[in-house]
Every structure is written in C-alpha cells, then in structure tokens.
Design an enzyme around this catalytic site. Structure first.
Site, PDB file in Angstrom:
ATOM      1  N   VAL A 414       0.866  -1.195   0.000  1.00 57.95           N
ATOM      2  CA  VAL A 414       0.000   0.000   0.000  1.00 57.95           C
ATOM      3  C   VAL A 414       0.899   1.241   0.000  1.00 57.95           C
ATOM      4  O   VAL A 414       2.118   1.136  -0.084  1.00 57.95           O
ATOM      5  CB  VAL A 414      -0.973   0.001   1.207  1.00 57.95           C
ATOM      6  CG1 VAL A 414      -1.887  -1.218   1.135  1.00 57.95           C
ATOM      7  CG2 VAL A 414      -0.244   0.039   2.535  1.00 57.95           C
ATOM      8  N   SER A 443       9.851   0.347   0.405  1.00 55.99           N
ATOM      9  CA  SER A 443      11.211   0.514  -0.098  1.00 55.99           C
ATOM     10  C   SER A 443      12.040   1.434   0.781  1.00 55.99           C
ATOM     11  O   SER A 443      13.262   1.435   0.671  1.00 55.99           O
ATOM     12  CB  SER A 443      11.215   1.008  -1.546  1.00 55.99           C
ATOM     13  OG  SER A 443      10.208   1.925  -1.771  1.00 55.99           O
ATOM     14  N   HIS A 464      11.030  -7.231  -0.536  1.00 56.87           N
ATOM     15  CA  HIS A 464      11.163  -6.014  -1.345  1.00 56.87           C
ATOM     16  C   HIS A 464      11.392  -6.354  -2.815  1.00 56.87           C
ATOM     17  O   HIS A 464      12.437  -6.879  -3.183  1.00 56.87           O
ATOM     18  CB  HIS A 464      12.337  -5.185  -0.779  1.00 56.87           C
ATOM     19  CG  HIS A 464      12.550  -3.894  -1.479  1.00 56.87           C
ATOM     20  ND1 HIS A 464      13.792  -3.372  -1.740  1.00 56.87           N
ATOM     21  CD2 HIS A 464      11.667  -3.006  -2.014  1.00 56.87           C
ATOM     22  CE1 HIS A 464      13.660  -2.224  -2.371  1.00 56.87           C
ATOM     23  NE2 HIS A 464      12.389  -1.986  -2.558  1.00 56.87           N
ATOM     24  N   GLU A 476      14.668  -8.578  -2.388  1.00 52.94           N
ATOM     25  CA  GLU A 476      15.417  -8.441  -1.140  1.00 52.94           C
ATOM     26  C   GLU A 476      14.508  -8.890  -0.004  1.00 52.94           C
ATOM     27  O   GLU A 476      13.395  -8.375   0.140  1.00 52.94           O
ATOM     28  CB  GLU A 476      15.740  -6.957  -0.909  1.00 52.94           C
ATOM     29  CG  GLU A 476      17.131  -6.552  -1.293  1.00 52.94           C
ATOM     30  CD  GLU A 476      17.380  -5.064  -1.068  1.00 52.94           C
ATOM     31  OE1 GLU A 476      18.461  -4.712  -0.659  1.00 52.94           O
ATOM     32  OE2 GLU A 476      16.473  -4.238  -1.308  1.00 52.94           O
ATOM     33  N   ASN A 514      18.926  -0.246  -2.781  1.00 53.60           N
ATOM     34  CA  ASN A 514      18.611   1.169  -2.973  1.00 53.60           C
ATOM     35  C   ASN A 514      19.686   2.098  -2.411  1.00 53.60           C
ATOM     36  O   ASN A 514      19.849   3.220  -2.881  1.00 53.60           O
ATOM     37  CB  ASN A 514      17.241   1.512  -2.375  1.00 53.60           C
ATOM     38  CG  ASN A 514      16.121   1.016  -3.282  1.00 53.60           C
ATOM     39  OD1 ASN A 514      16.377   0.630  -4.433  1.00 53.60           O
ATOM     40  ND2 ASN A 514      14.891   1.002  -2.783  1.00 53.60           N
TER      41      ASN A 514
HETATM   42  P1  NAD Z   1       0.780   2.831  -5.666  1.00 51.93           P
HETATM   43  O1  NAD Z   1       0.363   4.155  -5.172  1.00 51.93           O
HETATM   44  O2  NAD Z   1       0.817   2.571  -7.113  1.00 51.93           O
HETATM   45  O3  NAD Z   1      -0.164   1.719  -5.019  1.00 51.93           O
HETATM   46  C1  NAD Z   1      -0.561   1.692  -3.694  1.00 51.93           C
HETATM   47  C2  NAD Z   1      -1.937   1.044  -3.660  1.00 51.93           C
HETATM   48  O4  NAD Z   1      -2.303   0.839  -2.309  1.00 51.93           O
HETATM   49  C3  NAD Z   1      -3.027   1.903  -4.291  1.00 51.93           C
HETATM   50  O5  NAD Z   1      -3.723   1.139  -5.251  1.00 51.93           O
HETATM   51  C4  NAD Z   1      -3.908   2.250  -3.118  1.00 51.93           C
HETATM   52  O6  NAD Z   1      -5.279   2.384  -3.470  1.00 51.93           O
HETATM   53  C5  NAD Z   1      -3.681   1.083  -2.199  1.00 51.93           C
HETATM   54  N1  NAD Z   1      -4.022   1.357  -0.814  1.00 51.93           N
HETATM   55  C6  NAD Z   1      -3.764   2.466  -0.090  1.00 51.93           C
HETATM   56  N2  NAD Z   1      -4.265   2.330   1.143  1.00 51.93           N
HETATM   57  C7  NAD Z   1      -4.828   1.113   1.217  1.00 51.93           C
HETATM   58  C8  NAD Z   1      -5.523   0.394   2.217  1.00 51.93           C
HETATM   59  N3  NAD Z   1      -5.722   0.931   3.428  1.00 51.93           N
HETATM   60  N4  NAD Z   1      -5.981  -0.829   1.939  1.00 51.93           N
HETATM   61  C9  NAD Z   1      -5.787  -1.361   0.720  1.00 51.93           C
HETATM   62  N5  NAD Z   1      -5.160  -0.724  -0.268  1.00 51.93           N
HETATM   63  C10 NAD Z   1      -4.683   0.498  -0.032  1.00 51.93           C
HETATM   64  O7  NAD Z   1       2.197   2.567  -4.988  1.00 51.93           O
HETATM   65  P2  NAD Z   1       3.330   1.545  -5.426  1.00 51.93           P
HETATM   66  O8  NAD Z   1       4.319   2.234  -6.266  1.00 51.93           O
HETATM   67  O9  NAD Z   1       2.698   0.298  -5.896  1.00 51.93           O
HETATM   68  O10 NAD Z   1       4.045   1.280  -4.039  1.00 51.93           O
HETATM   69  C11 NAD Z   1       3.491   0.420  -3.064  1.00 51.93           C
HETATM   70  C12 NAD Z   1       4.567   0.027  -2.073  1.00 51.93           C
HETATM   71  O11 NAD Z   1       5.632  -0.599  -2.746  1.00 51.93           O
HETATM   72  C13 NAD Z   1       5.200   1.183  -1.324  1.00 51.93           C
HETATM   73  O12 NAD Z   1       5.468   0.769   0.006  1.00 51.93           O
HETATM   74  C14 NAD Z   1       6.485   1.441  -2.077  1.00 51.93           C
HETATM   75  O13 NAD Z   1       7.482   2.018  -1.266  1.00 51.93           O
HETATM   76  C15 NAD Z   1       6.853   0.046  -2.431  1.00 51.93           C
HETATM   77  N6  NAD Z   1       7.756  -0.091  -3.588  1.00 51.93           N
HETATM   78  C16 NAD Z   1       7.584   0.666  -4.699  1.00 51.93           C
HETATM   79  C17 NAD Z   1       8.430   0.521  -5.770  1.00 51.93           C
HETATM   80  C18 NAD Z   1       8.222   1.334  -7.013  1.00 51.93           C
HETATM   81  O14 NAD Z   1       9.104   1.298  -7.888  1.00 51.93           O
HETATM   82  N7  NAD Z   1       7.123   2.005  -7.183  1.00 51.93           N
HETATM   83  C19 NAD Z   1       9.462  -0.413  -5.713  1.00 51.93           C
HETATM   84  C20 NAD Z   1       9.601  -1.205  -4.566  1.00 51.93           C
HETATM   85  C21 NAD Z   1       8.758  -1.039  -3.514  1.00 51.93           C
END
Ligand code: NAD
Length: 734
Positions: A414, A443, A464, A476, A514
């Site tokens: 999320v 991340s 991760h 990771e 990272n």
């Molecule tokens: P994103 O904003 O695309 O997706 C997050 C999703 O979570 C959204 O669809 C949102 O509606 C949902 N959400 C929010 N609150 C919620 C809740 N209470 N219950 C259910 N769903 C909920 O973000 P993302 O880029 O997919 O990142 C998600 C996680 O992954 C983060 O912790 C981020 O740090 C991590 N991450 C991201 C990347 C990247 O490249 N984007 C890489 C590795 C890790």
C-alpha cells in the site's frame, strides 16, 4: 564400452543410438566423464563395421544445458596452481591443452568417417549445441520448449568448442555474430530457417527422422570439409565482407563499450577463423578461449551469475531446520503499481491470490494488469487463451479483508506511509490466523519500525520487489529485529516459487540495493551541478557498464521520489546526512519546474510523443556554468560512478546489512545492473584489490569530497591484503 551417462544401442539397419541420460541429474551437462564416454562412443562407431552412423539424443526432458561451468572453474584453479608450482609457461601449455579437449573431441566426431546426427528436444545450449553442430545432421522437435543457442557470453565466456567457427560457416556472418553476442536462444522454426538445424519434426519422431537421414546419407561430411565450400557471407576480404566487418566492429563497441573481453574474442575468432581452413580456425578459437577463460571477467561472471545465483536460488540462506512451506494462497494488499505486478507473478507461479485494495474497482484495476500481461504473451505466441483464463481465475480481486482467511503469506504494497501501513497491518492481522507470515514491500521504511505495530513481530518480514516486478529477478528479503526463522523460510520459499532470486539482508534505511543505486543517482546529480555536460554523464554511466546513465535512471524511478527520499533523510538524520547541491537540483527540478521524470514526460530528458527522448535544454539554467568537455576526465567520471556504489556496498557489509559477498554481488547485478563484467559490487573491489581501491577512494575524496572516504573495513583489508571472498571462505571453513 563402459558407459554410465549414455545408453548405446544399434538397430538391425546398423544405426546406433546414443541416449544421453546422466544418472541422478535432472539435466545433462558436459563433464569430463561425459567427454570420456563420447570418445568411447566415437571409437565404437568407427570400429564396428556393422554401424553406419550414430544418433545422439537425450533421455531427459531436455537435450542439455551445456558444459558444467564448475569444470571450467576447476581448469582455472589448476592453472593458478601449476603456475605457482611449475611456472607460467608449463601452466599455460597445460591450460591450453586442457581447455581444447572438448573442441578436439568434437572435431574427432565430425571427421571420424561415419556420420552423426543430433535429435534434439528441449533446450540444447552452449557446449551441447556445439556437440550437435559437429554432427552432420540436426533435427529438432517442434515443441515450444525446444531452443538451441550459444549463451556463453552471459557468463563472460564464448563458445570455445567450435561454436564460433561452425555457426559462422552455417549462417550469414552478421546473424552468427549477433546470435553469439546476445547469447540468443533460437526456437525450432527460426533455427531451421537460418540454417542452424536441418529439420523440425514432432517430438516422437525426431530419433526416427535422424535414423532415416543417416541411412540415406552414410557418406555425409560437413560442408566445410567438402571441396569448394563457400562461406555464407563470402570471403572476409571481399566487397561483401567489407559490408559486414566495419559495422560489426561498431556494433560491438556500442553494445559492450569494450568491457567484455569474451565479446571481443568472438569478433576476433570469427574474423580470423573465416580466413582459415577449419582445423586451423578451430585452433585460433581455442587460443582465444584459453585466454578468455583466464580473465577476471569470466571468473567473476561465472562465480556471480552462475554459481552464486544457483546457490541462492537453491536456498543457501534458508534455515535448514524449518520444513518446506506448503504455500498455496497469498494475499496481496494494495493493488497499485507494485501490488498488481506482485499478484501477476504469484498467480503465474500457480498460487492462489487474494488481491485487496480500498475498493473493488481499484482491486479489479490491479487484476486487469495481469490480463494485459498475459494478453501480451498471447500476442507473442508464448501463452494460450486458456492460460490467461486459468491465471485470472486464480486472482480474487476484493476489498474485503475477510477474504484473506487461509492465506499462508501476505505481501503488503500500500502507500508508503507508516500510518496507512499500520492500519493495514492491524486489519490483516485481525483477518488471518496466527501462522500467517506478513511481508512488507516498503522501499524506504525500516521493517523493524513497521513490525512494532504488529501483534506478531516474529511473523513480520520485508519482501522487497523491484519494478517492473514481472521483469526484475531480484527480491530483497529483509530481517527485522524480531523476525523469526519460519518467516524467513516462508519468504524464501515464496521467492523460489515465483522463480526470482532472493538475497537476505538486515534492516537499515534503504536496505542494500537502494543504498547503492541511490549513490549512483546522487553522483550523477552532483556531476551535473559541477557543470559536467549531461550527455557526458550519461555516456560515462554506460561506458562504465551500467545499463543506463544516472539521469535516465532517475527519470525512470521518478525525480519527485528522489527528492522525497532526500527530504526524509534530512528530516530524520539532519542536514549533514544529505548533499545540499543534490537537494537544490532536485528541488529546482520538481518544485520549480514540475519535472517528475518519464511519468509526466518531463525529467532530465524530454519525452516527445513521437521520436526518441532528448536531454532537457533547461538543465543548463539550473546548473549555471558548464565545463568545457575537453576539461572533463571521462575515466574519472566512470570511476566515480562505480566506486560510489561499490563503496556503499562495502559499508553495508561492514554494518552487517549484507552478510555474504555472493548476495552483495548477485543483488547488485540483477537488482540494479551494476557493471556485470565486474562480477558485482564487492567483486569489483576484490578484483582491483582492497589496497588499490582504498587508494582510488582517497584520491576521489580529495577531489570530490568526504563521501568517497573509505570505511574502516576497507582500510583494514588494504593493510592485511584480505579480500571479501577470501574472508568469507575462511569464515565458512572455520
Ligand atoms: P501505488 O500508489 O501505485 O499503489 C498503492 C496502492 O495501495 C493503491 O492502489 C492504493 O489504493 C492502495 N491502498 C492504499 N491504502 C490502502 C488500504 N488501506 N488498503 C488497501 N489498499 C490500499 O504505490 P506503489 O508504487 O505500488 O508502491 C506500493 C509500495 O511498494 C510502497 O510501500 C512502495 O514504497 C513500495 N515499492 C515501490 C516501488 C516502485 O518502484 N514504485 C518499488 C519497490 C517497492
């Protein structure tokens, strides 16, 4: 004959069939024993007058993956030992003779006077494909799993058992070079159309097809052993040849930046070999092979990309006293960019997925991503509609946490907000049983902090992923303070199930990957602020062996994300923890100019609707002055870009974040593309030697600032002459 790896039978028509089927292995590989038995088979075929020819096929699901790379590693070790004991000359001669054996064996096979045919189903790669190239006839099954190819370049080697000479005598030179440069695996029909194999037949018929051919062609010889043989692309020194070689050199430079000695050896072996009769050509190839096998690039790439990667995939870090998890159902919470990809790779592995978001529409949108990905595969002929239906049926898109009941593992993806994460953790824990493991895909947030909100911190772990999830191989796995071994075992079993490679790291800000890649971006930013022309920064990144320059990479991961991380680091660790020049650049980019990266088509580059991206001219206004290109030391730029990452890796090692050099190396190559020829971040230091690396760091620190100062561990290693791998081996032996 004394055979354990082959079965050998001869039929009433005098056609022998040698079925390669190594006991106790799922895949055939070329070992010294296999070579010895092949030699016996050739002798037996020649000696027995009743035998007209011989089919070589496999008794396994696949033909063979090629040579046992640990055998090649052994050859190298033998060379080092001999050089110490008997001197360089003796060692070199023995090394050349030993590394040539396979090539001579294959030449013996193709000139023994009786024809051989290879009947191939499944993969037939590297040394195994070179074996079949030495056969006068090759038939492959029409199965989708069947592939032939010479992928040696991927571990810093090149085809040294006749591959470079035979392929370039079968195909157009340009195609042959490309196939070997890329390590391409070619499917049945394209293989036949390009002349690599002679026929395609249903799997059940390949052996009979080969038999029939041998019966009809008892006198067959290889084309290059026949009088009047003409090269497919004509002579090297001919007008046609001159159309090929100048561009081939340019393509080689463009693709490798001259970092891969094996790629250069392919070019040289083919160029020189095509001007010689086959026996001499094979000798030339052998000389290059012996040279390449002794390079540090080959040794490091074999170690990291083959041996270590296999060990990690097999669960080198998995606690041995936890029985294998019976993983069936996985909950993915957050169906955004990452969650959608995680759901796809999980369902693709045959696991049941519950995909949750704040409402059903958002969850369905995440599921639609899987639909899109399989549809792309269908378009490419790699999947069937039924596969898509089955995969989608395994994903339940929902907003109801109660659906998570029965999940063995949860992967949370999320928003990157501790408050939102805490709420989700509570909701999940209320819905699942006490044995369910919770993995967060955060991340930037330390896992130990998130686990504090959990009722079951033993079950809490970091998992991760890297984006795009469906493409990136690394995961990771992060241990928080209280993470238990069952959680670790489950996380590793899951990563294995989805066919990715895990590294296990301890908790810290930015974990491992990272932190290193963040330094790569920062160095690019700082160079820009020093006035280095941006095109030179980008070129330096690529010439150093990175897949893309630091500015391009930042556009991909988003510039606002980089700014957010800098701000968060400043807020939590104080202004001394960040570089003001980097903060200024990112603030100007994001807050003043709205340049977020590729996602809004405005980053360090402009991304026009049509045509290639172009560096944004406005950068000059942010940076102020620009250095004259001739004053910029390109070598130093390359060093800075690699040293900053390798030094960070050494720091994570000293801090105990990464605990195994294999993980640091593998993680750096498959996680962020750290110059693969180096073998990874820590191999880069080991290959240079700690003393030389420390000296280089000190020089860079003097010119560019404290961030290049070597850490205590490196300084100690420089004094003692220790290496990361040397120390790890000592520790393992103790
Ligand atoms: P994103 O904003 O695309 O997706 C997050 C999703 O979570 C959204 O669809 C949102 O509606 C949902 N959400 C929010 N609150 C919620 C809740 N209470 N219950 C259910 N769903 C909920 O973000 P993302 O880029 O997919 O990142 C998600 C996680 O992954 C983060 O912790 C981020 O740090 C991590 N991450 C991201 C990347 C990247 O490249 N984007 C890489 C590795 C890790």
């Amino acid at each position: 004959m004394n055979l354990t790896n082959f079965r050998f039978e001869t039929d009433a028509d005098g056609i022998a069939v040698a079925t390669w089927d190594m006991p106790g292995r799922s895949m055939n590989v070329i070992t010294p024993e296999v070579m010895g038995e092949l030699d016996q088979i050739i002798d037996a075929v020649v000696a027995d007058e009743a035998i007209k020819g011989c089919v070589i096929t496999s008794g396994k699901e696949s033909f063979s993956g090629g040579a046992d790379l640990t055998m090649l590693q052994g050859l190298r070790d033998l060379y080092v030992k001999l050089a110490k004991e008997k001197g360089e000359q003796v060692a070199l001669q023995s090394f050349f003779d030993e590394s040539r054996k396979l090539s001579l064996l294959y030449r013996k096979l193709e000139t023994c006077g009786k024809p051989f045919a290879a009947a191939i189903h499944g993969v037939c790669l590297g040394g195994a494909f070179e074996l079949s190239l030495a056969c006068q006839y090759r038939v492959v099954s029409d199965d989708a799993s069947t592939r032939v190819g010479l992928p040696e370049i991927k571990v810093g080697l090149f085809p040294g058992a006749g591959g470079t000479q035979r392929v370039s005598r079968l195909m157009q030179t340009g195609d042959a070079l490309q196939m070997m440069f890329k390590g391409e695996q070619v499917k049945s029909l394209p293989a036949r159309n390009s002349g690599l194999v002679h026929a395609v037949a249903p799997r059940a018929d390949i052996v009979q097809n080969a038999r029939d051919w041998l019966k009809a062609n008892p006198q067959a010889t290889q084309p290059w052993d026949q009088k009047g043989f003409k090269l497919p692309s004509n002579k090297v020194h001919s007008p046609a040849g001159m159309q090929i070689w100048p561009p081939a050199n340019a393509i080689y430079r463009r693709e490798t930046n001259d970092n891969y000695p094996a790629a250069r050896a392919i070019l040289s072996a083919v160029y020189e070999g095509l001007q010689l009769p086959i026996d001499l050509a094979l000798k030339v190839e052998s000389r290059y092979f012996a040279k390449i096998l002794r390079t540090k690039e080959a040794a490091s790439m074999i170690r990291s990309l083959f041996v270590s990667m296999q060990e990690l995939n097999k669960g080198a870090r998995r606690p041995t006293d936890v029985p294998p998890s019976k993983l069936k159902k996985v909950g993915v919470v957050g169906a955004g960019f990452m969650g959608a990809g995680i759901a796809y790779v999980t369902a693709l592995a045959g696991l049941e997925v519950v995909l949750i978001d704040r409402d059903v529409e958002a969850a369905e949108k995440g599921k639609a991503y899987s639909h899109k990905l399989v549809s792309d595969q269908i378009m490419k002929g790699r999947a069937k509609t039924a596969d898509r239906d089955a995969l989608l049926a395994r994903i339940k898109a929902t907003a109801d946490y109660a659906d998570l009941k029965g999940c063995d593992l949860i992967v949370e993806a999320v928003f990157e907000d501790p408050k939102v994460k805490a709420e989700v953790i509570a909701q999940v824990e209320a819905a699942v049983g006490p044995k369910t493991i919770f993995g967060s895909n955060t991340s930037t947030l330390p896992i130990t902090g998130l686990a504090e909100t959990s009722l079951r911190p033993k079950n809490f772990i970091g998992i991760h992923f890297f984006s795009p999830v469906e493409k990136m191989l690394l995961v990771e796995v992060i241990m928080a303070k209280k993470t238990g071994k069952k959680a670790l075992a489950m996380a590793l079993d899951y990563v294995r199930a989805i066919k990715k490679t895990p590294i296990v790291v301890n908790d810290t800000r930015g974990f491992y990957a990272n932190r290193c890649v963040g330094n790569y971006l920062r160095e690019g930013h700082l160079m820009l602020m020093e006035g280095v022309p941006p095109a030179m920064i980008e070129a330096a990144g690529k010439q150093a062996g990175m897949p893309v320059g630091p500015l391009s990479l930042n556009d991909e991961v988003a510039i606002d994300l980089a700014l957010r991380i800098v701000k968060a680091t400043k807020a939590q660790l104080g202004p001394g923890a960040i570089d003001p020049a980097q903060e200024k650049l990112l603030t100007e980019m994001v807050e003043t100019n709205g340049r977020l990266g590729r996602k809004n088509r405005k980053g360090f580059y402009d991304y026009p609707e049509s045509g290639p991206k172009r560096l944004w001219p406005g950068l000059a206004d942010i940076v102020g002055g620009r250095l004259a290109p001739e004053l910029v030391d390109m070598e130093e730029l390359k060093q800075r870009l690699l040293v900053t990452q390798a030094l960070e890796a050494a720091k994570t090692y000293e801090e105990g974040v990464v605990t195994d050099p294999r993980e640091a190396d593998v993680g750096s190559i498959i996680g962020f593309g750290f110059a693969p020829y180096s073998g990874g971040t820590l191999s880069y230091i080991d290959n240079m030697g700690a003393a030389a690396f420390v000296k280089l760091c000190e020089k860079l620190a003097k010119r560019h600032g404290e961030r290049f100062k070597p850490n205590r561990l490196l300084k100690r290693m420089a004094k003692t002459g220790e290496s990361f791998y040397g120390a790890a081996e000592k520790k393992a032996a103790a």
